[in-house]
Design a protein around this motif. Structure first.
Motif, PDB file in Angstrom:
ATOM      1  N   ALA A 254      -7.969  10.053  -5.931  1.00 38.80           N
ATOM      2  CA  ALA A 254      -8.408   9.530  -4.635  1.00 38.80           C
ATOM      3  C   ALA A 254      -9.920   9.643  -4.492  1.00 38.80           C
ATOM      4  O   ALA A 254     -10.580   8.743  -3.962  1.00 38.80           O
ATOM      5  N   ARG A 255     -10.483  10.753  -4.968  1.00 43.17           N
ATOM      6  CA  ARG A 255     -11.930  10.950  -4.859  1.00 43.17           C
ATOM      7  C   ARG A 255     -12.687   9.921  -5.688  1.00 43.17           C
ATOM      8  O   ARG A 255     -13.661   9.318  -5.223  1.00 43.17           O
ATOM      9  N   HIS A 256     -12.225   9.678  -6.910  1.00 43.34           N
ATOM     10  CA  HIS A 256     -12.901   8.700  -7.767  1.00 43.34           C
ATOM     11  C   HIS A 256     -12.732   7.281  -7.229  1.00 43.34           C
ATOM     12  O   HIS A 256     -13.637   6.453  -7.365  1.00 43.34           O
ATOM     13  N   ALA A 257     -11.578   6.997  -6.617  1.00 39.12           N
ATOM     14  CA  ALA A 257     -11.337   5.658  -6.069  1.00 39.12           C
ATOM     15  C   ALA A 257     -12.033   5.460  -4.736  1.00 39.12           C
ATOM     16  O   ALA A 257     -12.121   4.331  -4.238  1.00 39.12           O
ATOM     17  N   GLY A 258     -12.507   6.552  -4.120  1.00 40.97           N
ATOM     18  CA  GLY A 258     -13.107   6.458  -2.794  1.00 40.97           C
ATOM     19  C   GLY A 258     -12.100   6.056  -1.745  1.00 40.97           C
ATOM     20  O   GLY A 258     -12.451   5.420  -0.740  1.00 40.97           O
ATOM     21  N   ALA A 259     -10.835   6.425  -1.961  1.00 40.12           N
ATOM     22  CA  ALA A 259      -9.753   6.021  -1.064  1.00 40.12           C
ATOM     23  C   ALA A 259      -9.366   7.164  -0.126  1.00 40.12           C
ATOM     24  O   ALA A 259      -9.234   8.305  -0.555  1.00 40.12           O
ATOM     25  N   ALA A 260      -9.207   6.838   1.145  1.00 36.18           N
ATOM     26  CA  ALA A 260      -8.716   7.845   2.082  1.00 36.18           C
ATOM     27  C   ALA A 260      -7.270   8.192   1.774  1.00 36.18           C
ATOM     28  O   ALA A 260      -6.862   9.353   1.870  1.00 36.18           O
ATOM     29  N   SER A 261      -6.472   7.187   1.399  1.00 36.85           N
ATOM     30  CA  SER A 261      -5.050   7.393   1.118  1.00 36.85           C
ATOM     31  C   SER A 261      -4.638   6.498  -0.042  1.00 36.85           C
ATOM     32  O   SER A 261      -4.725   5.274   0.060  1.00 36.85           O
ATOM     33  N   LEU A 262      -4.216   7.115  -1.128  1.00 39.35           N
ATOM     34  CA  LEU A 262      -3.693   6.323  -2.243  1.00 39.35           C
ATOM     35  C   LEU A 262      -2.345   5.719  -1.893  1.00 39.35           C
ATOM     36  O   LEU A 262      -1.973   4.661  -2.408  1.00 39.35           O
ATOM     37  N   ASP A 263      -1.580   6.393  -1.054  1.00 39.54           N
ATOM     38  CA  ASP A 263      -0.320   5.838  -0.570  1.00 39.54           C
ATOM     39  C   ASP A 263      -0.079   6.354   0.838  1.00 39.54           C
ATOM     40  O   ASP A 263      -0.601   7.405   1.233  1.00 39.54           O
ATOM     41  N   LEU A 264       0.684   5.589   1.597  1.00 35.40           N
ATOM     42  CA  LEU A 264       1.091   5.972   2.946  1.00 35.40           C
ATOM     43  C   LEU A 264       2.539   5.557   3.133  1.00 35.40           C
ATOM     44  O   LEU A 264       2.896   4.414   2.810  1.00 35.40           O
ATOM     45  N   PRO A 265       3.399   6.445   3.631  1.00 33.94           N
ATOM     46  CA  PRO A 265       4.783   6.038   3.865  1.00 33.94           C
ATOM     47  C   PRO A 265       4.840   4.910   4.886  1.00 33.94           C
ATOM     48  O   PRO A 265       4.023   4.843   5.805  1.00 33.94           O
ATOM     49  N   GLY A 266       5.788   4.005   4.678  1.00 31.40           N
ATOM     50  CA  GLY A 266       5.942   2.892   5.606  1.00 31.40           C
ATOM     51  C   GLY A 266       5.079   1.696   5.310  1.00 31.40           C
ATOM     52  O   GLY A 266       5.198   0.663   5.972  1.00 31.40           O
ATOM     53  N   LEU A 267       4.185   1.803   4.305  1.00 32.88           N
ATOM     54  CA  LEU A 267       3.258   0.713   3.986  1.00 32.88           C
ATOM     55  C   LEU A 267       3.271   0.412   2.497  1.00 32.88           C
ATOM     56  O   LEU A 267       3.185   1.321   1.674  1.00 32.88           O
ATOM     57  N   TRP A 268       3.364  -0.864   2.158  1.00 37.68           N
ATOM     58  CA  TRP A 268       3.214  -1.287   0.776  1.00 37.68           C
ATOM     59  C   TRP A 268       1.788  -0.960   0.327  1.00 37.68           C
ATOM     60  O   TRP A 268       0.836  -1.115   1.109  1.00 37.68           O
TER      61      TRP A 268
END
Length: 380
Positions: A254-268
């Motif tokens: 996640a840190r390298h991707a700069g992503a707050a959330s790599l996955d979230l339940p309920g969301l594709w």
């Protein structure tokens, strides 16, 4: 229930704790005072008034709250309410006391605990701008001691979605995502409705998660060094070490991707970073619907929603998933009952009702709810 004795007051406190879904009742250092304690650290103090016919309840606040000028007036209720038909006096007293606490005291305590540190103020701003305003339901923040990996106890704020029925597990992943998007770091304990959060450190530790002996009990805690909070407790050290490795790899990705959330339940996954689709998930979760993908949820009994992309980028489908039928309407399956089919239809109608808003067209389809985004209508 004789409130002239410590035993009688403790008995009342236990009954009130059960009514309020609190963790326990305990003595408060005096024979005429007992404490009701929640799992998240909130506490209420019950004291019997002389001549023991009334009860005064005080919401306990930390010294930090007092430093901010926060206080809550105690409430007083009768210890002898009129019992309902078939109800004992003891049960009537516990019910009456819990009802007054729930209505008069807990909302004030929740509000007071939401005004603490600069970190909390940062979190408050983020949550207030991203979460809907629902009567009787709101986000809340408190300050809890955590057993830090280096041995010293320190406090860490937590956030949760508060409803009259208690804290909502469904909303926790979205609270964490909102806080991460605001630049905070979060810990989501396994199966919990609470999210621990802190300011991001200037330098990241080489391994964010590590294993430490569980304080006060047997087993091993998987601890987040950024907040000091435990993600989970394991009886087997090898399982704990394996979980730490998995969490560290995910945190690093996640840190390298700069992503707050790599996955979230309920969301594709493709929809996670699109605000309009995250909003749909938040609206469904705060309305009481469970997102699909939580590892601790039982989707055999509780249906979960999953927001899927459509061929048109302005269209999405909200599926209702219940194992073992998945997103298939249960009525067409031989092993499903007609009642399951009716439940499926009702859930889709509930989804549609929650998601109806200006700028969206919401249609209930055979296999889910279709949401089409369009321009917000202008006033004539």
């Amino acid at each position: 229930m004789d409130l002239s004795t410590a035993t009688g007051l403790e008995s009342l406190a236990r009954a009130v704790a059960e009514q309020l879904s609190a963790e326990r009742a305990e003595t408060d250092g005096a024979p005429d005072r007992v404490r009701v304690v929640y799992a998240d650290g909130r506490a209420l103090v019950l004291a019997a008034n002389r001549p023991r016919t009334r009860i005064t309840i005080t919401a306990a606040l930390s010294e930090q709250a007092a430093d901010h000028g926060l206080s809550i007036e105690p409430i007083t209720v009768t210890a002898q309410p009129r019992p309902r038909p078939g109800e004992t006096q003891d049960r009537a007293t516990a019910r009456h006391t819990a009802a007054h606490i729930r209505r008069r005291l807990l909302p004030q305590q929740t509000a007071a605990l939401s005004h603490l540190s600069p970190t909390v103020e940062h979190a408050r701003t983020a949550l207030a701008s991203a979460l809907p305003d629902r009567p009787g339901e709101q986000w809340a923040i408190a300050d809890l001691p955590v057993h830090h990996p280096h041995g010293e106890d320190r406090h860490c704020p937590i956030a949760w979605w508060h409803t009259p029925a208690g804290e909502s597990r469904a909303v926790a992943p979205f609270l964490a995502d909102i806080l991460r998007r605001a630049g905070l770091v979060t810990t989501e304990p396994y199966g919990s409705a609470h999210v621990f959060f802190a300011q991001a450190p200037a330098e990241q530790p080489e391994a964010r998660f590590h294993v430490a002996p569980a304080p006060g009990r047997t087993g091993w805690d998987l601890v987040d060094q950024l907040t000091g909070a435990s993600v989970n407790t394991y009886t087997d050290t090898d399982r704990a070490q394996g979980a730490a490795g998995s969490e560290n790899r995910e945190a690093e990705a996640a840190r390298h991707a700069g992503a707050a959330s790599l996955d979230l339940p309920g969301l594709w996954p493709d929809l996670i970073d699109r605000d309009e689709f995250r909003s749909l998930a938040v609206e469904l979760a705060t309305a009481g619907h469970m997102p699909y993908g939580l590892t601790d949820a039982d989707y055999i009994r509780t249906p979960g929603f999953l927001i899927l992309p459509g061929k048109n980028p302005a269209v999405t489908r909200v599926a209702r998933l219940l194992e073992p039928w998945g997103a298939i309407r249960p009525g067409v399956r031989r092993e499903a009952t007609a009642q399951e089919g009716e439940r499926f239809e009702k859930d889709l109608e509930d989804y549609a009702r929650v998601l109806a808003a200006p700028g969206r067209t919401v249609d209930v389809m055979e296999d889910g709810v279709r949401v089409t985004f369009g321009p917000v209508p202008t006033e004539p």
